[in-house]
Enzyme design. Structure first.
Site, PDB file in Angstrom:
ATOM      1  N   ASP A  27      -3.072   4.603  20.849  1.00 40.11           N
ATOM      2  CA  ASP A  27      -2.002   5.399  21.431  1.00 40.11           C
ATOM      3  C   ASP A  27      -2.587   6.427  22.388  1.00 40.11           C
ATOM      4  O   ASP A  27      -2.192   6.504  23.563  1.00 40.11           O
ATOM      5  CB  ASP A  27      -1.201   6.078  20.320  1.00 40.11           C
ATOM      6  CG  ASP A  27       0.265   6.247  20.672  1.00 40.11           C
ATOM      7  OD1 ASP A  27       0.648   5.917  21.804  1.00 40.11           O
ATOM      8  OD2 ASP A  27       1.033   6.697  19.803  1.00 40.11           O
ATOM      9  N   ARG A  30       0.830  -1.201   0.000  1.00 40.02           N
ATOM     10  CA  ARG A  30       0.000   0.000   0.000  1.00 40.02           C
ATOM     11  C   ARG A  30       0.868   1.256   0.000  1.00 40.02           C
ATOM     12  O   ARG A  30       0.535   2.256  -0.648  1.00 40.02           O
ATOM     13  CB  ARG A  30      -0.936  -0.050   1.209  1.00 40.02           C
ATOM     14  CG  ARG A  30      -1.889   1.105   1.325  1.00 40.02           C
ATOM     15  CD  ARG A  30      -3.121   0.726   2.155  1.00 40.02           C
ATOM     16  NE  ARG A  30      -2.773   0.055   3.393  1.00 40.02           N
ATOM     17  CZ  ARG A  30      -2.527   0.681   4.559  1.00 40.02           C
ATOM     18  NH1 ARG A  30      -2.578   1.995   4.598  1.00 40.02           N
ATOM     19  NH2 ARG A  30      -2.258  -0.003   5.653  1.00 40.02           N
ATOM     20  N   LYS A  31       1.983   1.225   0.747  1.00 39.04           N
ATOM     21  CA  LYS A  31       2.863   2.396   0.813  1.00 39.04           C
ATOM     22  C   LYS A  31       3.479   2.701  -0.554  1.00 39.04           C
ATOM     23  O   LYS A  31       3.554   3.853  -0.968  1.00 39.04           O
ATOM     24  CB  LYS A  31       3.977   2.162   1.832  1.00 39.04           C
ATOM     25  CG  LYS A  31       3.521   2.147   3.280  1.00 39.04           C
ATOM     26  CD  LYS A  31       2.990   3.484   3.741  1.00 39.04           C
ATOM     27  CE  LYS A  31       2.576   3.435   5.201  1.00 39.04           C
ATOM     28  NZ  LYS A  31       1.951   4.702   5.641  1.00 39.04           N
TER      29      LYS A  31
END
Length: 527
Positions: A295, A122-123
């Site tokens: 996070d 995908r990157k």
């Protein structure tokens, strides 16, 4: 990220083991961060301009002569950044400005390696598409794998980004690709609103480029550009996000708590965060977004549970349920949504949050520990996370395993601390990667971890390095390590102050108390 109130196997270090003046430096930094806490308890610092979004914006503005003044400001920003930009940024600048690329060759594989393996295909498709959107020539021999456009298991930001990339590729001459109506509908659903969808300017720009290349959406694109330009910074550039205020507030709260800031300041921050909680029990990096992440959830849970305010119990219970709902079958935790691949950093973060109040099922923690230890590399580090510094996951993992007394935890800690001690630079600090120049944020990460070993000498050297980076206002001058999307770095300056203060707070908990400390100048409560 929180400090451990007691570490039974650690003898406190003597005061004179640290550099003279370190407490005064921590006091100045604490005061500086407190002054950043606004009356509602929030800590706000805007994202700075970034090359990627600025180049994408300039490319769109080339076709809008009536916005030439805005385009010129962006071009000026890009020109000033050209000499210090890394090769991928230089390629983006060259494509958008129509100038020769930098002298350093562009190795996309090297950048893809800085992101987790599961994002690789995908990157690559995304990097190439963004370069094409900026105006780069496409290599007709390289066409993305259709699997690069799969939306399975993606959170909403990635879903829209991937769809935009799919549409951009489908408009490239000679490339086989088909745009479906649902793709267009998804992109259009992010427009027609007063602000930037989810506060994410990169996704917003990707959507505008996709719609522009499709054609037939000129009014939507122009309106989207006008909303974008509302966030143009004074230096002429465009940032990645409108803000990351929730993350700044959460980490500042933990840092101030560790540094012994006045109770009313920390509680104001906690109250602010409870007000920002999303309906699903989580938090996003910014309160203008609905996409929550583990996070933010984990750090805020650490803060709220450490404070133990009964008024926050409902928020804590809801957040713990939201966190546990994302737990993977491998025992790890992902960044965003259930079913996405687990990640070492998020698993360490989840352990740190859940050990404040261990869950009823002990397997939650033991399985998470097993996943985390299995992810550690031979050199003591972990796979890429949301930081440009490899010490980010390392310090959070060391904190996580401090809650366990078993061989796997001891082994992880030993390997992590060995890596930190072996990779210290000659100036006493640490860099983002081995051999990189020292920077305050990476040094702060190292110091937090080193509070879990017996020798004060490397900690003293690191503290001295941080003191040398403190300016007259009490703030810390640091490069950024924040990444989004991986591996693009973005900058929010206050985070350098926050993590440095967090480290000094952890260090202060290892120092033996002496009577003279009771007479120190009190820290002001702020606004």
């Amino acid at each position: 990220m929180r400090f451990r109130p007691t570490l039974p196997d650690h003898i406190r270090w003597p005061e004179d083991s640290l550099p003279i003046g370190w407490r005064a430096a921590m006091h100045r930094l604490t005061t500086y961060v407190i002054e950043r806490v606004e009356s509602d308890g929030g800590v706000r610092d805007p994202c700075h301009s970034r090359v990627l979004e600025s180049a994408l914006a300039l490319s769109l503005l080339r076709g809008m002569p009536d916005r030439a003044d805005r385009a010129a400001r962006i071009a000026g920003y890009l020109d000033r950044r050209r000499s210090t930009a890394h090769p991928l940024e230089q390629a983006v600048i060259a494509a958008a400005c129509g100038t020769p690329a930098g002298s350093r060759p562009l190795d996309l594989d090297a950048y893809i390696a800085q992101a987790p393996d599961f994002t690789g295909r995908r990157k690559r498709a995304t990097f190439d598409a963004l370069l094409i959107a900026c105006g780069a020539e496409h290599d007709t021999d390289r066409e993305p794998d259709p699997a690069s456009f799969s939306n399975a298991g993606l959170h909403p930001w990635a879903d829209v980004q991937t769809t935009s990339v799919k549409v951009i590729w489908a408009t490239v001459p000679g490339v086989t690709g088909r745009v479906e109506q649902r793709d267009v509908d998804l992109l259009l659903s992010t427009q027609g609103r007063s602000g930037i969808w989810e506060g994410n300017l990169l996704v917003h720009l990707s959507v505008l480029h996709a719609l522009h290349r499709l054609g037939g959406h000129e009014d939507v694109v122009r309106a989207g550009v006008d909303r974008l330009l509302e966030h143009q910074r004074r230096d002429g550039g465009i940032p990645f996000f409108t803000d990351t205020d929730t993350w700044c507030t959460a980490t500042a709260g933990v840092a101030l708590l560790a540094a012994g800031a006045p109770d009313e300041v920390v509680r104001a921050i906690a109250d602010n965060l409870v007000e920002r909680q999303k309906p699903n029990g989580g938090w996003s990096v910014t309160d203008v977004s609905d996409v929550t992440d583990n996070d933010d959830v984990s750090v805020i849970l650490e803060l709220l549970q450490t404070l133990g305010d009964p008024a926050h119990e409902a928020a804590v219970d809801s957040a713990r349920q939201a966190l546990l709902a994302t737990r993977g079958p491998d025992g790890g935790f992902p960044t965003y949504v259930a079913g996405a691949p687990s990640e070492a950093c998020m698993t360490a973060a989840a352990i740190n949050a859940l050990t404040c109040r261990p869950p009823h099922d002990p397997a939650v923690l033991t399985d998470a520990l097993a996943y985390l230890t299995a992810q550690q590399r031979a050199d003591g580090t972990f796979p890429p996370d949301w930081s440009a510094s490899r010490l980010h996951t390392v310090f959070r993992a060391v904190l996580a395993v401090s809650h366990f007394d078993e061989p796997g935890a001891h082994g992880l800690r030993s390997k992590a601390l060995d890596h930190i001690l072996r990779s210290r630079n000659g100036d006493g600090g640490w860099g983002q990667q081995p051999g990189s120049p020292s920077d305050p944020v990476s040094t702060a990460y190292a110091l937090i971890a080193l509070c879990h070993q017996p020798d004060p000498q490397p900690v003293a050297a690191g503290v001295a390095y941080l003191m040398a980076r403190q300016n007259s206002e009490g703030s810390i001058d640091s490069i950024s390590d924040s990444i989004g999307p991986r591996p693009f770095v973005f900058r929010v300056p206050v985070l350098g102050d926050v993590f440095t203060l967090m480290a000094l707070g952890h260090v202060s908990r290892r120092i033996a108390l002496v009577p003279a400390q009771a007479a120190e100048e009190p820290i002001p409560a702020g606004r």
